[in-house]
Design an enzyme around this catalytic site. Structure first.
Site, PDB file in Angstrom:
ATOM      1  N   ASP A 196       0.849  -1.193   0.000  1.00  0.00           N
ATOM      2  CA  ASP A 196       0.000   0.000   0.000  1.00  0.00           C
ATOM      3  C   ASP A 196       0.881   1.238   0.000  1.00  0.00           C
ATOM      4  O   ASP A 196       1.990   1.219   0.552  1.00  0.00           O
ATOM      5  CB  ASP A 196      -0.914   0.024   1.230  1.00  0.00           C
ATOM      6  CG  ASP A 196      -1.982  -1.055   1.184  1.00  0.00           C
ATOM      7  OD1 ASP A 196      -2.464  -1.355   0.072  1.00  0.00           O
ATOM      8  OD2 ASP A 196      -2.331  -1.585   2.246  1.00  0.00           O
ATOM      9  N   ASP A 205      -7.159  -1.442  -4.370  1.00  0.00           N
ATOM     10  CA  ASP A 205      -8.182  -1.078  -3.386  1.00  0.00           C
ATOM     11  C   ASP A 205      -9.118  -0.006  -3.952  1.00  0.00           C
ATOM     12  O   ASP A 205     -10.334  -0.048  -3.725  1.00  0.00           O
ATOM     13  CB  ASP A 205      -7.527  -0.538  -2.107  1.00  0.00           C
ATOM     14  CG  ASP A 205      -6.668  -1.576  -1.415  1.00  0.00           C
ATOM     15  OD1 ASP A 205      -6.980  -2.775  -1.530  1.00  0.00           O
ATOM     16  OD2 ASP A 205      -5.693  -1.185  -0.749  1.00  0.00           O
TER      17      ASP A 205
END
Length: 200
Positions: free
Chosen positions: A144, A178
């Site tokens: 991420d 995401d």
């Protein structure tokens, strides 16, 4: 929307997702941060693959999560095929499913492969196809990097629960995959009637 266009959309999202993750892994040390704007930062973190960094406890928790995701992706893939080929569903639904499928598959690539193709990112920049991988097959960590702390400060003391505490809005750190999943789910929620309206 044709199946070919849906596959093209999925491919583009997967490409952008994986290029961005590989770039971060091979150029950032874990925890390294670069400020693009005051409200947008690139911050490299890794997690076990569930939302908000949640983990399934136990020795086989990570393996269970990865296998579950693989089964889910097969199901979503069939849903896409069925919606396009059999049901001639609306473009809203096809785009939404494509986004969700691309996002899920993007994070699965991390979970399945990253543990065996990268070395550890702690205190060093990782190497792609390292001879000292940090994990094993099905035990990779999801990368991420997108962080949007729009506002950070001390909340007024008169607020219940959070009053007087340090607070950051929005403090989630996520990736392109995401974003694709969230956008797809958002389309299904906001455009529910259009998404599930068939041309038949």
């Amino acid at each position: 929307m044709s199946l070919r266009k849906a596959y093209l959309l999925i491919f583009i999202i997967l490409l952008v997702d994986q290029v961005s993750k590989i770039y971060i892994k091979t150029n950032f040390v874990l925890g390294e941060e670069v400020e693009v704007f005051k409200w947008f930062k690139i911050l490299f973190i890794e997690n076990e693959g569930m939302a908000w960094g949640t983990e399934i406890p136990g020795e086989y928790g990570k393996l269970f999560l990865t296998l579950f995701r693989l089964v889910a992706v097969v199901g979503i893939g069939y849903w896409l095929w069925d919606s396009v080929v059999k049901k001639d569903s609306s473009n809203f639904l096809i785009v939404a499913i494509s986004l969700i499928l691309a996002g899920a598959f993007g994070n699965i690539i991390d979970s399945v492969l990253y543990g065996i193709i990268f070395n550890d990112s702690h205190y060093e920049v990782a190497t792609l196809f390292s001879d000292q991988p940090y994990g094993t097959l099905f035990h990779g960590k999801v990368v991420d990097m997108l962080y949007f702390p729009f506002w950070s400060g001390i909340l007024p003391s008169w607020l219940p629960i959070w009053g007087g505490k340090d607070f950051t809005f929005f403090n989630a750190i996520f990736n392109i995959a995401d974003m694709a999943i969230s956008t797809g789910v958002g389309i299904l929620i906001v455009f529910n009637k259009k998404a599930f309206h068939n041309h038949e």
